[in-house]
Design a protein around this motif. Structure first.
Motif, PDB file in Angstrom:
ATOM      1  N   VAL A  21       0.844  -1.202   0.000  1.00 35.21           N
ATOM      2  CA  VAL A  21       0.000   0.000   0.000  1.00 35.21           C
ATOM      3  C   VAL A  21       0.883   1.257   0.000  1.00 35.21           C
ATOM      4  CG1 VAL A  21      -1.800   1.300   1.206  1.00 35.21           C
ATOM      5  CG2 VAL A  21      -1.938  -1.186   1.084  1.00 35.21           C
ATOM      6  N   HIS A  22       1.957   1.254   0.777  1.00 34.99           N
ATOM      7  CA  HIS A  22       2.871   2.406   0.777  1.00 34.99           C
ATOM      8  C   HIS A  22       3.479   2.606  -0.609  1.00 34.99           C
ATOM      9  CE1 HIS A  22       2.970   3.815   4.916  1.00 34.99           C
ATOM     10  NE2 HIS A  22       2.855   2.541   5.281  1.00 34.99           N
ATOM     11  N   PHE A  23       3.890   1.505  -1.241  1.00 35.03           N
ATOM     12  CA  PHE A  23       4.476   1.597  -2.573  1.00 35.03           C
ATOM     13  C   PHE A  23       3.468   2.166  -3.575  1.00 35.03           C
ATOM     14  CE2 PHE A  23       5.444   0.006  -6.779  1.00 35.03           C
ATOM     15  CZ  PHE A  23       6.773   0.353  -6.907  1.00 35.03           C
ATOM     16  N   ASN A  24       2.256   1.631  -3.546  1.00 36.15           N
ATOM     17  CA  ASN A  24       1.221   2.108  -4.470  1.00 36.15           C
ATOM     18  C   ASN A  24       0.846   3.562  -4.207  1.00 36.15           C
ATOM     19  OD1 ASN A  24       1.185  -0.319  -5.816  1.00 36.15           O
ATOM     20  ND2 ASN A  24      -0.529  -1.129  -4.643  1.00 36.15           N
ATOM     21  N   MET A  25       0.848   3.966  -2.947  1.00 36.29           N
ATOM     22  CA  MET A  25       0.603   5.373  -2.616  1.00 36.29           C
ATOM     23  C   MET A  25       1.704   6.232  -3.222  1.00 36.29           C
ATOM     24  SD  MET A  25      -1.050   7.853  -1.141  1.00 36.29           S
ATOM     25  CE  MET A  25      -1.797   7.990   0.455  1.00 36.29           C
ATOM     26  N   GLY A  26       2.935   5.767  -3.135  1.00 36.48           N
ATOM     27  CA  GLY A  26       4.044   6.483  -3.746  1.00 36.48           C
ATOM     28  C   GLY A  26       3.861   6.628  -5.251  1.00 36.48           C
ATOM     29  N   MET A  27       3.419   5.570  -5.902  1.00 34.88           N
ATOM     30  CA  MET A  27       3.175   5.634  -7.344  1.00 34.88           C
ATOM     31  C   MET A  27       2.098   6.672  -7.666  1.00 34.88           C
ATOM     32  SD  MET A  27       5.169   3.475  -8.916  1.00 34.88           S
ATOM     33  CE  MET A  27       4.376   3.049 -10.443  1.00 34.88           C
ATOM     34  N   ALA A  28       1.022   6.662  -6.894  1.00 32.41           N
ATOM     35  CA  ALA A  28      -0.067   7.610  -7.128  1.00 32.41           C
ATOM     36  C   ALA A  28       0.403   9.044  -6.908  1.00 32.41           C
ATOM     37  CB  ALA A  28      -1.254   7.277  -6.221  1.00 32.41           C
ATOM     38  N   LEU A  29       1.158   9.267  -5.848  1.00 34.67           N
ATOM     39  CA  LEU A  29       1.664  10.617  -5.564  1.00 34.67           C
ATOM     40  C   LEU A  29       2.630  11.087  -6.654  1.00 34.67           C
ATOM     41  CD1 LEU A  29       2.230  10.219  -1.733  1.00 34.67           C
ATOM     42  CD2 LEU A  29       0.619  11.799  -2.822  1.00 34.67           C
ATOM     43  N   ALA A  30       3.483  10.187  -7.119  1.00 34.89           N
ATOM     44  CA  ALA A  30       4.441  10.552  -8.161  1.00 34.89           C
ATOM     45  C   ALA A  30       3.719  10.960  -9.447  1.00 34.89           C
ATOM     46  CB  ALA A  30       5.399   9.392  -8.423  1.00 34.89           C
ATOM     47  N   ARG A  31       2.656  10.246  -9.774  1.00 42.58           N
ATOM     48  CA  ARG A  31       1.890  10.587 -10.974  1.00 42.58           C
ATOM     49  C   ARG A  31       1.275  11.980 -10.889  1.00 42.58           C
ATOM     50  NH1 ARG A  31      -0.433   5.070 -10.610  1.00 42.58           N
ATOM     51  NH2 ARG A  31       0.939   3.806 -11.867  1.00 42.58           N
ATOM     52  N   LEU A  32       1.015  12.422  -9.669  1.00 38.73           N
ATOM     53  CA  LEU A  32       0.425  13.751  -9.474  1.00 38.73           C
ATOM     54  C   LEU A  32       1.485  14.826  -9.280  1.00 38.73           C
ATOM     55  CD1 LEU A  32      -2.557  12.842  -7.127  1.00 38.73           C
ATOM     56  CD2 LEU A  32      -2.647  13.428  -9.559  1.00 38.73           C
ATOM     57  N   GLY A  33       2.746  14.440  -9.328  1.00 35.60           N
ATOM     58  CA  GLY A  33       3.827  15.410  -9.183  1.00 35.60           C
ATOM     59  C   GLY A  33       4.305  15.606  -7.760  1.00 35.60           C
ATOM     60  N   GLY A  34       3.791  14.829  -6.813  1.00 34.28           N
ATOM     61  CA  GLY A  34       4.215  14.941  -5.418  1.00 34.28           C
ATOM     62  C   GLY A  34       5.422  14.071  -5.151  1.00 34.28           C
ATOM     63  N   LEU A  35       6.543  14.419  -5.770  1.00 31.49           N
ATOM     64  CA  LEU A  35       7.712  13.546  -5.722  1.00 31.49           C
ATOM     65  C   LEU A  35       8.285  13.369  -4.328  1.00 31.49           C
ATOM     66  CD1 LEU A  35       9.491  14.574  -9.036  1.00 31.49           C
ATOM     67  CD2 LEU A  35       7.929  12.678  -8.597  1.00 31.49           C
ATOM     68  N   ARG A  47      11.393   0.057   4.015  1.00 30.27           N
ATOM     69  CA  ARG A  47      11.645  -0.220   5.435  1.00 30.27           C
ATOM     70  C   ARG A  47      10.818  -1.426   5.878  1.00 30.27           C
ATOM     71  NH1 ARG A  47       9.698   0.165  10.305  1.00 30.27           N
ATOM     72  NH2 ARG A  47       7.720   1.091   9.702  1.00 30.27           N
ATOM     73  N   LEU A  48       9.575  -1.484   5.424  1.00 40.31           N
ATOM     74  CA  LEU A  48       8.686  -2.578   5.810  1.00 40.31           C
ATOM     75  C   LEU A  48       9.024  -3.881   5.082  1.00 40.31           C
ATOM     76  CD1 LEU A  48       5.370  -0.552   5.848  1.00 40.31           C
ATOM     77  CD2 LEU A  48       6.497  -1.561   7.835  1.00 40.31           C
ATOM     78  N   GLU A  49       9.485  -3.763   3.847  1.00 37.62           N
ATOM     79  CA  GLU A  49       9.794  -4.935   3.029  1.00 37.62           C
ATOM     80  C   GLU A  49      11.107  -4.685   2.280  1.00 37.62           C
ATOM     81  OE1 GLU A  49       9.989  -8.367   1.939  1.00 37.62           O
ATOM     82  OE2 GLU A  49       8.066  -7.976   2.867  1.00 37.62           O
ATOM     83  N   PRO A  50      12.244  -4.956   2.936  1.00 39.74           N
ATOM     84  CA  PRO A  50      13.550  -4.638   2.354  1.00 39.74           C
ATOM     85  C   PRO A  50      13.808  -5.240   0.968  1.00 39.74           C
ATOM     86  CG  PRO A  50      13.785  -5.158   4.671  1.00 39.74           C
ATOM     87  CD  PRO A  50      12.363  -5.478   4.295  1.00 39.74           C
ATOM     88  N   LEU A  51      13.166  -6.339   0.626  1.00 37.81           N
ATOM     89  CA  LEU A  51      13.391  -6.937  -0.687  1.00 37.81           C
ATOM     90  C   LEU A  51      12.877  -6.058  -1.822  1.00 37.81           C
ATOM     91  CD1 LEU A  51      12.647 -10.703  -0.016  1.00 37.81           C
ATOM     92  CD2 LEU A  51      14.856  -9.571  -0.275  1.00 37.81           C
ATOM     93  N   LEU A  52      12.019  -5.090  -1.533  1.00 33.06           N
ATOM     94  CA  LEU A  52      11.553  -4.165  -2.567  1.00 33.06           C
ATOM     95  C   LEU A  52      12.715  -3.361  -3.143  1.00 33.06           C
ATOM     96  CD1 LEU A  52       8.261  -2.708  -1.079  1.00 33.06           C
ATOM     97  CD2 LEU A  52       8.500  -4.227  -3.040  1.00 33.06           C
ATOM     98  N   ARG A  53      13.763  -3.195  -2.379  1.00 34.70           N
ATOM     99  CA  ARG A  53      14.930  -2.436  -2.826  1.00 34.70           C
ATOM    100  C   ARG A  53      15.557  -3.056  -4.063  1.00 34.70           C
ATOM    101  NH1 ARG A  53      18.918   0.417   1.021  1.00 34.70           N
ATOM    102  NH2 ARG A  53      16.918   0.535   2.013  1.00 34.70           N
ATOM    103  N   ARG A  54      15.386  -4.362  -4.229  1.00 37.16           N
ATOM    104  CA  ARG A  54      16.006  -5.061  -5.354  1.00 37.16           C
ATOM    105  C   ARG A  54      15.331  -4.743  -6.675  1.00 37.16           C
ATOM    106  NH1 ARG A  54      16.808 -11.097  -4.271  1.00 37.16           N
ATOM    107  NH2 ARG A  54      18.371 -10.775  -5.862  1.00 37.16           N
ATOM    108  N   GLY A  55      14.113  -4.264  -6.662  1.00 37.28           N
ATOM    109  CA  GLY A  55      13.409  -3.947  -7.893  1.00 37.28           C
ATOM    110  C   GLY A  55      12.749  -5.177  -8.491  1.00 37.28           C
ATOM    111  N   PRO A  56      12.114  -4.996  -9.640  1.00 40.28           N
ATOM    112  CA  PRO A  56      11.407  -6.116 -10.286  1.00 40.28           C
ATOM    113  C   PRO A  56      12.362  -7.246 -10.626  1.00 40.28           C
ATOM    114  CG  PRO A  56      10.814  -4.023 -11.291  1.00 40.28           C
ATOM    115  CD  PRO A  56      11.959  -3.755 -10.351  1.00 40.28           C
ATOM    116  N   GLN A  57      11.944  -8.454 -10.362  1.00 42.57           N
ATOM    117  CA  GLN A  57      12.760  -9.640 -10.632  1.00 42.57           C
ATOM    118  C   GLN A  57      12.013 -10.571 -11.576  1.00 42.57           C
ATOM    119  OE1 GLN A  57      15.965 -10.031  -9.365  1.00 42.57           O
ATOM    120  NE2 GLN A  57      15.629  -7.923  -8.764  1.00 42.57           N
ATOM    121  N   GLN A  58      11.353 -10.022 -12.560  1.00 42.56           N
ATOM    122  CA  GLN A  58      10.564 -10.824 -13.473  1.00 42.56           C
ATOM    123  C   GLN A  58      11.380 -11.144 -14.723  1.00 42.56           C
ATOM    124  OE1 GLN A  58       7.161  -8.408 -14.181  1.00 42.56           O
ATOM    125  NE2 GLN A  58       6.437  -8.554 -12.091  1.00 42.56           N
TER     126      GLN A  58
END
Length: 69
Positions: A21-35, A47-58
């Motif tokens: 949810v924090h990540f998705n909120m960040g995406m929504a804010l970035a789209r609106l210019g709230g960098l 901070r909540l999920e350190p593996l997110l730092r690695r980025g997409p692994q697809q």
């Protein structure tokens, strides 16, 4: 404020420890210019999920290539 930001703000009240949810909120804010606020949300997500730092692994994603140790 965009509809998505309002919805994610509500979701954060229910799930304050959700990295997704924090990540998705960040995406929504970035789209609106709230960098700056977006960066704060991304940092909380990592901070909540350190593996997110690695980025997409697809497969097929440019960052999915092995990284040197």
């Amino acid at each position: 404020m965009g509809d998505a930001v309002v919805q994610y703000a509500f979701a954060l009240q229910l799930l304050p420890n959700s990295a997704r949810v924090h990540f998705n909120m960040g995406m929504a804010l970035a789209r609106l210019g709230g960098l700056q606020k977006a960066i704060e949300q991304y940092r909380e997500a990592v901070r909540l999920e350190p593996l997110l730092r690695r980025g997409p692994q697809q497969p097929g994603h440019s960052s999915a290539a092995p990284r040197p140790p």
